[in-house]
Design an enzyme around this catalytic site. Structure first.
Site, PDB file in Angstrom:
ATOM      1  N   HIS A   8       0.852  -1.189   0.000  1.00  0.00           N
ATOM      2  CA  HIS A   8       0.000   0.000   0.000  1.00  0.00           C
ATOM      3  C   HIS A   8       0.889   1.241   0.000  1.00  0.00           C
ATOM      4  O   HIS A   8       1.738   1.424   0.885  1.00  0.00           O
ATOM      5  CB  HIS A   8      -0.921   0.000   1.225  1.00  0.00           C
ATOM      6  N   ALA A   9       0.680   2.086  -0.979  1.00  0.00           N
ATOM      7  CA  ALA A   9       1.632   3.157  -1.274  1.00  0.00           C
ATOM      8  C   ALA A   9       1.821   4.143  -0.130  1.00  0.00           C
ATOM      9  O   ALA A   9       2.931   4.631   0.097  1.00  0.00           O
ATOM     10  CB  ALA A   9       1.166   3.901  -2.530  1.00  0.00           C
ATOM     11  N   ARG A  10       0.773   4.437   0.621  1.00  0.00           N
ATOM     12  CA  ARG A  10       0.830   5.501   1.619  1.00  0.00           C
ATOM     13  C   ARG A  10       1.491   5.078   2.929  1.00  0.00           C
ATOM     14  O   ARG A  10       1.668   5.911   3.824  1.00  0.00           O
ATOM     15  CB  ARG A  10      -0.589   5.983   1.920  1.00  0.00           C
ATOM     16  N   GLU A  11       1.842   3.816   3.048  1.00  0.00           N
ATOM     17  CA  GLU A  11       2.363   3.317   4.321  1.00  0.00           C
ATOM     18  C   GLU A  11       3.879   3.499   4.362  1.00  0.00           C
ATOM     19  O   GLU A  11       4.662   2.554   4.298  1.00  0.00           O
ATOM     20  CB  GLU A  11       1.911   1.869   4.501  1.00  0.00           C
TER      21      GLU A  11
ATOM     22  N   ARG B 182      -3.337   4.697  -2.028  1.00  0.00           N
ATOM     23  CA  ARG B 182      -3.127   3.341  -1.502  1.00  0.00           C
ATOM     24  C   ARG B 182      -2.735   2.332  -2.586  1.00  0.00           C
ATOM     25  O   ARG B 182      -1.956   1.414  -2.336  1.00  0.00           O
ATOM     26  CB  ARG B 182      -4.429   2.904  -0.823  1.00  0.00           C
TER      27      ARG B 182
ATOM     28  N   ASN C 129      -2.976  -5.496  -2.231  1.00  0.00           N
ATOM     29  CA  ASN C 129      -3.236  -6.465  -1.175  1.00  0.00           C
ATOM     30  C   ASN C 129      -4.657  -7.017  -1.225  1.00  0.00           C
ATOM     31  O   ASN C 129      -5.159  -7.569  -0.242  1.00  0.00           O
ATOM     32  CB  ASN C 129      -2.957  -5.871   0.205  1.00  0.00           C
ATOM     33  N   ARG C 130      -5.293  -6.882  -2.369  1.00  0.00           N
ATOM     34  CA  ARG C 130      -6.533  -7.581  -2.703  1.00  0.00           C
ATOM     35  C   ARG C 130      -6.388  -8.334  -4.022  1.00  0.00           C
ATOM     36  O   ARG C 130      -7.363  -8.845  -4.547  1.00  0.00           O
ATOM     37  CB  ARG C 130      -7.715  -6.602  -2.815  1.00  0.00           C
TER      38      ARG C 130
ATOM     39  N   TYR D 288      -1.198   1.024   9.687  1.00  0.00           N
ATOM     40  CA  TYR D 288      -0.674   1.105  11.050  1.00  0.00           C
ATOM     41  C   TYR D 288      -1.585   0.289  11.956  1.00  0.00           C
ATOM     42  O   TYR D 288      -2.601  -0.221  11.488  1.00  0.00           O
ATOM     43  CB  TYR D 288      -0.669   2.574  11.533  1.00  0.00           C
TER      44      TYR D 288
ATOM     45  N   GLU E 239       1.385  -4.992  10.992  1.00  0.00           N
ATOM     46  CA  GLU E 239       1.025  -3.576  10.955  1.00  0.00           C
ATOM     47  C   GLU E 239       1.912  -2.836  11.956  1.00  0.00           C
ATOM     48  O   GLU E 239       1.842  -3.067  13.162  1.00  0.00           O
ATOM     49  CB  GLU E 239      -0.452  -3.392  11.323  1.00  0.00           C
TER      50      GLU E 239
END
Length: 281
Positions: free
Chosen positions: A23-26, A81, A99-100, A159, A234
């Site tokens: 997920h890009a924003r993590e 994301r 991640n889906r 997170y 996470e």
């Protein structure tokens, strides 16, 4: 200096795979993966436990599994994301939730379970089938790499401070779920000893924040690639800063997670097992 383990031709060295940024924003996830790479390669503190880990296991890392999406979060939308493939003739419809997009049958990839069939959905579009995306294909190919004996897989995400294991697509437990839980709890206890941060351990489908999720990488790692100890972790925090941790959080996050993975890796180590290492469930 510890005695180095010798491996015969019939006994493949166990390996551990760690990825980040599905997920890009993590943003904390690639930073922690890079922290791991530096520690295992350079061992700046000359820690004998690090040397032992490198001797015991082969380590594989994918710090940024979603490069186009990751760049987009820095240039355009920090909350993005998905990846950045155009998904519709509509010029504003981009991206698949990576991640889906994993799966090996109609149950493990199912848009109705935590995803979306809408190609313009901002967060959860699953694609039109499993492994439609180059990014998920690449991760899948590493998981199934010939000649590598993967015994554990971690997807670092954020997170919530959770250590989750399969299944995510259903609440039915794996027959050896207690093995996965115990190993994860060893890691979580080591994190707490290091930083007093609590990481909750549970089956993914039984975590309220998650709900049921089909198409996740850890489910595929376990059921598709036969990697017994497969997890989504996470990272920090529990919601105060969410995806936007300050840079000062990188090293503490890396330090505590390294302690957790060190403890976990020592716990599951079985040097006398032969090629197949673990029986299928």
């Amino acid at each position: 200096m510890h005695k180095r383990t010798r491996y015969s031709k019939r006994m493949r060295k166990p390996a551990i795979l760690i990825d980040g940024t599905l997920h890009a924003r993590e943003w904390i996830s690639p930073a922690v993966v890079l922290y791991f790479i530096n520690q295992l390669k350079n061992n700046p503190q000359q820690d004998p436990a690090i040397e032992k880990l490198v001797d015991m296991y082969d380590w594989y890392f994918i710090p940024v599994a979603n490069p186009d999406g990751y760049v987009y979060t820095y240039t355009t939308d920090p909350c993005w994301r998905k990846n950045r493939r155009q998904t519709s003739s509509d010029p504003v419809c981009y991206g698949v939730d990576l991640n889906r997009n994993f799966g090996y049958d109609d149950n493990t990839w199912d848009p109705s379970v935590g995803g979306s069939t809408d190609p313009c959905n901002y967060n959860g579009y699953t694609g039109t089938g499993p492994f439609t995306e180059e990014e998920t294909k690449a991760v899948m190919k590493v998981m199934n790499r010939k000649g590598v004996n993967f015994v554990a897989y971690f997807s670092f995400q954020s997170y919530s401070q959770i250590w989750a294991y399969p299944w995510g697509y259903q609440k039915e437990a794996l027959p050896d779920a207690e093995d996965l839980r115990k190993a994860a709890q060893v890691g979580a206890d080591a994190i707490f000893a290091k930083s007093k941060r609590i990481y909750r351990v549970n089956q993914s489908a039984r975590i309220p924040e998650f709900g049921l999720i089909a198409g996740a990488s850890d489910d595929y790692a376990r059921g598709g690639a036969n990697i017994k100890y497969s997890y989504t972790i996470e990272l920090r925090d529990t919601g105060e800063k969410k995806f936007f941790l300050p840079a000062s959080e990188i090293t503490p996050n890396g330090e505590e997670m390294l302690e957790g993975v060190k403890a976990f890796a020592n716990y599951i180590y079985k040097p006398r097992r032969k090629y197949y290492y673990y029986k299928k469930w």
